[in-house]
Design an enzyme around this catalytic site. Structure first.
Site, PDB file in Angstrom:
ATOM      1  N   ASP A 113       0.860  -1.183   0.000  1.00 13.51           N
ATOM      2  CA  ASP A 113       0.000   0.000   0.000  1.00 13.51           C
ATOM      3  C   ASP A 113       0.899   1.237   0.000  1.00 13.51           C
ATOM      4  OD1 ASP A 113      -2.239   1.845   0.575  1.00 13.51           O
ATOM      5  OD2 ASP A 113      -3.359   0.030   1.019  1.00 13.51           O
ATOM      6  N   HIS A 141       2.263   1.977  -3.162  1.00  9.37           N
ATOM      7  CA  HIS A 141       1.317   2.907  -3.789  1.00  9.37           C
ATOM      8  C   HIS A 141       1.815   4.346  -3.736  1.00  9.37           C
ATOM      9  CE1 HIS A 141      -2.311  -0.085  -3.305  1.00  9.37           C
ATOM     10  NE2 HIS A 141      -1.281  -0.605  -3.940  1.00  9.37           N
TER      11      HIS A 141
END
Ligand SMILES: *[C@@H]1O[C@H](CO)[C@@H](O)[C@H](O)[C@H]1NC(C)=O
Length: 394
Positions: free
Chosen positions: A216, A239
């Protein structure tokens, strides 16, 4: 050499000053913590001794493998404490064995803490990632993060590794003058919700010389993060580095004064991102955000402001975000984009972005210059940077 009184006095002074600088070692073996055992109680006991000491202490967990359940290492303490480990410390793989704790390893209300060594804190998250249904189930089981630093001041985390966390690797809340230096975060790109470092309500957080691989956001900057520095960081897989998401709550505080410099993103979903929710009540502004000397290696969305952030259709876009974004500079951003629009500035129609600067933003997509799409943003262009084209209607 003549052994004079002066020499003796100097010697004594020197010895004393070394004595003051040195801390007392507390090996966890003192409390029964040996290799291949469960050190939950031994570390807790060592912490309690260190915390009561009026002179600096160094808790030592030597090389070797250990098991540990949730620990809550609390201050206030009477003197600086270093927790040093060259060991590999394993969390229970079953999330239920962490007693519904938000975090596996928690440090709270401490000043002058150092966490160091070549040790690895392994959250053994593989079982938890399979169970994670929090994307669709609001009452999902709590999965513990590896680390929580709550209300910790003047402290440093260096050289250790956070591995395979069940949830975020690190949560920084209410901290001040808190530095990560030479830290490592290591999770597979497919692991769910394993943000690297999330921070909020904190001042003077520095993340330096740190390598983050995760599933993430590598770093997420939540509300009330003020004067944050991110320098010489590698992110990927992951991310990207995100400010937000913000706007969900009226109780949020502004994000101000962020510097992200000398960062390399490799194969990440996003690079530099700011995201706020539409149709949400929060109004705290985001201002003074400076990105500089950034390299993108095949990043899907290298530069992105998204004020219509609404993953999994959790919201509607009927009313615009109320968060004002201003004074954002993207300077010396180079490399490769995985999509044609390397720059996407989607600002709020209610409070358009102000003073966004693109200065030497030189990204390519399939060998050609990447483009910029913009909405409610009118960026100042300096040097080589793409001109905006209007974003398609949402
Ligand atoms: C910040 O924390 C570090 C590490 O404990 C300390 O050496 C330094 O003096 C602190 N700085 C301020 C301004 O308090």
């Amino acid at each position: 050499m003549e052994f004079s009184i002066t020499t003796l006095v100097l010697f004594v002074l020197l010895a004393t000053s070394i004595g003051i600088a040195q801390s007392a070692d507390i090996p966890i073996s003192k409390f029964g913590g040996v290799v291949n055992s469960d050190i939950t109680q031994a570390l807790t006991n060592a912490w309690n001794e260190a915390c009561q000491s009026t002179s600096p202490s160094k808790i030592i967990i030597p090389k070797g493998s250990y098991r540990m359940k949730a620990v809550d290492l609390k201050g206030p303490c009477k003197a600086p404490i270093e927790v040093y480990t060259d060991g590999t410390i394993l969390a229970p793989p079953n999330p239920k064995d962490l007693n519904n704790e938000w975090q596996w390893v928690k440090f709270e209300y401490v000043d002058y803490l150092t966490l160091s060594g070549s040790g690895v804190f392994d959250g053994q998250g593989a079982t938890a990632w399979k169970q994670n249904d929090c994307g669709k189930n609001p009452n999902c089981a709590r999965l513990s993060m590896n680390f929580g630093f709550n209300f910790v001041k003047h402290s440093v985390v260096r050289t250790i590794t956070s591995k395979d966390s069940k949830n975020f690797n690190v949560n920084v809340l209410g901290c001040q003058n808190f530095t990560f230096d030479g830290f490592r975060i290591n999770n597979p790109g497919t692991s769910i919700n394993t943000d690297g470092i999330h921070m909020g309500r904190s001042t003077d957080v520095k993340i330096l010389n740190t390598v983050i691989a995760t599933g993430d956001d590598c770093i997420s900057i939540g509300d009330g993060s003020v004067h944050t520095t991110i320098f010489n960081v590698k992110c990927g897989p992951g991310h990207g580095i995100s400010v937000g998401s913000l706007g969900k709550f009226t109780t949020e505080n502004p994000v101000e004064d962020l510097l992200v410099k000398n960062v390399v993103f490799t194969g990440t979903q996003n690079g530099l991102r700011i995201k706020t929710w539409p149709s949400a009540p929060g109004t705290s502004p985001i201002t003074g955000i400076h990105y500089e000397d950034i390299t993108m290696n095949n990043v899907m969305n290298p530069v992105i402001i998204d004020q219509e952030y609404c993953p999994w259709n959790q919201c509607n876009k009927q009313s615009p975000s109320k968060i004002k974004i201003s004074k954002v500079t993207f300077k010396n951003i180079k490399g490769t984009s995985g999509t044609q629009a390397g720059v996407s500035l989607i600002c709020s129609s209610g409070v358009p972005c102000e003073e966004v600067t693109l200065s030497n933003v030189d990204l390519t997509y399939n060998g050609a210059p990447a483009t910029a799409v913009c909405k409610n943003a009118n960026p100042i262009i300096q040097g080589k940077a793409p001109q905006c084209t209007a974003a398609p209607a949402a």
